[in-house]
Design an enzyme around this catalytic site. Structure first.
Site, PDB file in Angstrom:
ATOM      1  N   ASP A   1      -7.233  -5.984  -3.446  1.00  0.00           N
ATOM      2  CA  ASP A   1      -5.888  -6.081  -4.042  1.00  0.00           C
ATOM      3  C   ASP A   1      -5.940  -5.847  -5.541  1.00  0.00           C
ATOM      4  O   ASP A   1      -6.797  -6.425  -6.232  1.00  0.00           O
ATOM      5  CB  ASP A   1      -5.339  -7.502  -3.845  1.00  0.00           C
ATOM      6  CG  ASP A   1      -4.441  -7.626  -2.640  1.00  0.00           C
ATOM      7  OD1 ASP A   1      -4.101  -6.608  -2.019  1.00  0.00           O
ATOM      8  OD2 ASP A   1      -4.087  -8.781  -2.311  1.00  0.00           O
TER       9      ASP A   1
ATOM     10  N   GLU B   1       4.565  -7.817   5.502  1.00  0.00           N
ATOM     11  CA  GLU B   1       4.405  -9.283   5.482  1.00  0.00           C
ATOM     12  C   GLU B   1       5.756  -9.990   5.571  1.00  0.00           C
ATOM     13  O   GLU B   1       6.710  -9.621   4.873  1.00  0.00           O
ATOM     14  CB  GLU B   1       3.690  -9.719   4.192  1.00  0.00           C
ATOM     15  CG  GLU B   1       3.571 -11.244   4.101  1.00  0.00           C
ATOM     16  CD  GLU B   1       2.618 -11.751   3.032  1.00  0.00           C
ATOM     17  OE1 GLU B   1       2.029 -10.934   2.295  1.00  0.00           O
ATOM     18  OE2 GLU B   1       2.468 -12.989   2.952  1.00  0.00           O
TER      19      GLU B   1
ATOM     20  N   LYS C   1      -5.133  -2.139  -2.621  1.00  0.00           N
ATOM     21  CA  LYS C   1      -3.806  -2.422  -2.077  1.00  0.00           C
ATOM     22  C   LYS C   1      -2.894  -2.811  -3.227  1.00  0.00           C
ATOM     23  O   LYS C   1      -3.304  -3.557  -4.117  1.00  0.00           O
ATOM     24  CB  LYS C   1      -3.862  -3.547  -1.041  1.00  0.00           C
ATOM     25  CG  LYS C   1      -2.468  -3.967  -0.528  1.00  0.00           C
ATOM     26  CD  LYS C   1      -2.532  -4.814   0.715  1.00  0.00           C
ATOM     27  CE  LYS C   1      -2.855  -6.259   0.503  1.00  0.00           C
ATOM     28  NZ  LYS C   1      -1.893  -6.986  -0.351  1.00  0.00           N
TER      29      LYS C   1
ATOM     30  N   ASP D   1      -5.464 -11.042  -3.168  1.00  0.00           N
ATOM     31  CA  ASP D   1      -5.246 -11.881  -4.350  1.00  0.00           C
ATOM     32  C   ASP D   1      -4.755 -13.274  -3.947  1.00  0.00           C
ATOM     33  O   ASP D   1      -4.587 -14.150  -4.806  1.00  0.00           O
ATOM     34  CB  ASP D   1      -4.313 -11.208  -5.368  1.00  0.00           C
ATOM     35  CG  ASP D   1      -2.916 -10.984  -4.835  1.00  0.00           C
ATOM     36  OD1 ASP D   1      -2.695 -11.162  -3.622  1.00  0.00           O
ATOM     37  OD2 ASP D   1      -2.030 -10.627  -5.638  1.00  0.00           O
ATOM     38  N   SER D   2      -4.572 -13.506  -2.643  1.00  0.00           N
ATOM     39  CA  SER D   2      -4.346 -14.874  -2.158  1.00  0.00           C
ATOM     40  C   SER D   2      -5.516 -15.767  -2.565  1.00  0.00           C
ATOM     41  O   SER D   2      -5.410 -16.994  -2.507  1.00  0.00           O
ATOM     42  CB  SER D   2      -4.161 -14.877  -0.636  1.00  0.00           C
ATOM     43  OG  SER D   2      -5.241 -14.215  -0.007  1.00  0.00           O
TER      44      SER D   2
ATOM     45  N   GLU E   1       1.330  -4.014  -4.077  1.00  0.00           N
ATOM     46  CA  GLU E   1       2.590  -4.483  -3.509  1.00  0.00           C
ATOM     47  C   GLU E   1       3.747  -3.647  -4.035  1.00  0.00           C
ATOM     48  O   GLU E   1       3.746  -3.231  -5.200  1.00  0.00           O
ATOM     49  CB  GLU E   1       2.824  -5.956  -3.898  1.00  0.00           C
ATOM     50  CG  GLU E   1       1.832  -6.908  -3.267  1.00  0.00           C
ATOM     51  CD  GLU E   1       2.130  -8.379  -3.575  1.00  0.00           C
ATOM     52  OE1 GLU E   1       3.218  -8.684  -4.127  1.00  0.00           O
ATOM     53  OE2 GLU E   1       1.261  -9.203  -3.263  1.00  0.00           O
TER      54      GLU E   1
HETATM   55  O1  KIV Z   1      -3.558 -11.485  -0.689  1.00  0.00           O
HETATM   56  C1  KIV Z   1      -3.701 -11.388   0.545  1.00  0.00           C
HETATM   57  O2  KIV Z   1      -4.542 -12.062   1.155  1.00  0.00           O
HETATM   58  C2  KIV Z   1      -2.839 -10.448   1.250  1.00  0.00           C
HETATM   59  C3  KIV Z   1      -2.837 -10.481   2.741  1.00  0.00           C
HETATM   60  C4  KIV Z   1      -2.292 -11.724   3.271  1.00  0.00           C
HETATM   61  C5  KIV Z   1      -2.167  -9.286   3.320  1.00  0.00           C
HETATM   62  O3  KIV Z   1      -2.147  -9.687   0.630  1.00  0.00           O
END
Ligand code: KIV
Length: 275
Positions: free
Chosen positions: A87, A186, A117, A48-49, A119
């Site tokens: 994510d 992280e 994924k 989600d970055s 958090e």
């Molecule tokens: O959102 C993302 O790209 C991430 C990674 C940096 C682990 O969670």
């Protein structure tokens, strides 16, 4: 050129890589990126970055499930033979295990991804267990949690003081016990990431963590120097593409303004002169 990955790994294969050859992964969002990265990665993360890197948001909080699904589809199209994890974005899983299941099921069904994924640690353990028992492979994410940036006080290294370190340690143990197949660690102090890696049964994937982690992940745009908004200490740029891209755009501008681009060879219905 480094060795290329040969066969598609599933989350259970990633889990079995604990303590073996370091796991290689990149977070990326597009089909062309996925095509280029797939041969060198054990799994691809659609992170989600994307909200910050591609959409210019100042945090990941504005990312929607629909955005993740479209980027998940793009990455799957670019790398149909790769293990792809997507994510779940902020607000689509925290309320209850049922909400998480509905979001994860949409992601898996619509993108063909192999897992999701989420958090969080102790607070998300019941959700990880709920999903894992219903056939959804879950990667955990502990330490610096970008979706919790407003309570964490910004993007900073975590685990410097002992109470924060023991909270992150408990988070990691809870996610491990709940049945995650791997976990991202992280932005934590090196010693803590090393300790967690030793104690949990599943692979740890570090970013700003420790070389002792079972694998590493970077945001692809960071790794090639395309995301220039800021550069955390843990990012290593394996290429510096931004200056070349800028030079190319400037050359394009000059040629358009000078009418040297397009040349006749770029036009239709014009006979090419024999060379
Ligand atoms: O959102 C993302 O790209 C991430 C990674 C940096 C682990 O969670």
């Amino acid at each position: 050129m480094s060795e290329k990955a040969s066969k598609r790994l599933m989350p259970s294969d990633i889990r079995a890589m604990k303590g073996k050859t370091p796991i290689v992964s990149l977070s990326l969002y597009t089909a062309p990126q996925a095509r280029l990265a797939a041969p060198y990665c054990d799994f691809l993360l659609v992170g989600d970055s994307v909200g910050m890197v591609l959409y210019g948001m100042d945090s990941t909080l504005g990312v929607s499930l629909d955005m993740m699904i479209e980027h998940g589809k793009a990455v799957r199209r670019g790398a149909p033979g790769s293990c792809v994890i997507v994510d779940l974005p902020f607000g689509t899983y925290e309320a209850s295990p049922e909400q998480a299941f509905a979001s994860a099921a949409r992601v898996m069904a619509e993108t063909g991804a192999h897992g999701v994924k989420i958090e969080g640690g102790v607070a998300m353990a019941a959700t990880v267990e709920f999903l894992a028992r219903r056939g959804i492979p879950v990667m955990g994410h502990v330490g610096l949690l970008p979706q919790a940036v407003n309570v964490a006080g910004g993007f900073r290294a975590h685990g410097r003081d002992s109470s924060e370190a023991s909270r992150i340690h408990e988070d990691a143990l809870a996610i491990d016990e709940a049945g995650a197949f791997a976990m991202v660690i992280e932005g934590v102090v090196e010693e803590l990431a090393r300790r967690i890696t030793k104690e949990v049964n599943v692979p740890t994937i570090g970013i700003g963590a420790s070389p002792a982690c079972d694998g590493q992940i970077l945001v692809a745009d960071d790794a090639v120097g395309l995301f220039a908004a800021f550069k955390p200490r843990f990012v290593k740029r394996f290429a510096e593409l931004s200056p070349s891209v800028e030079t190319a755009f400037a050359a394009y501008q000059s040629e358009v303004q000078a009418r040297t681009f397009p040349a006749m060879e770029h036009c239709f219905g014009v006979k090419q002169s024999a060379t």
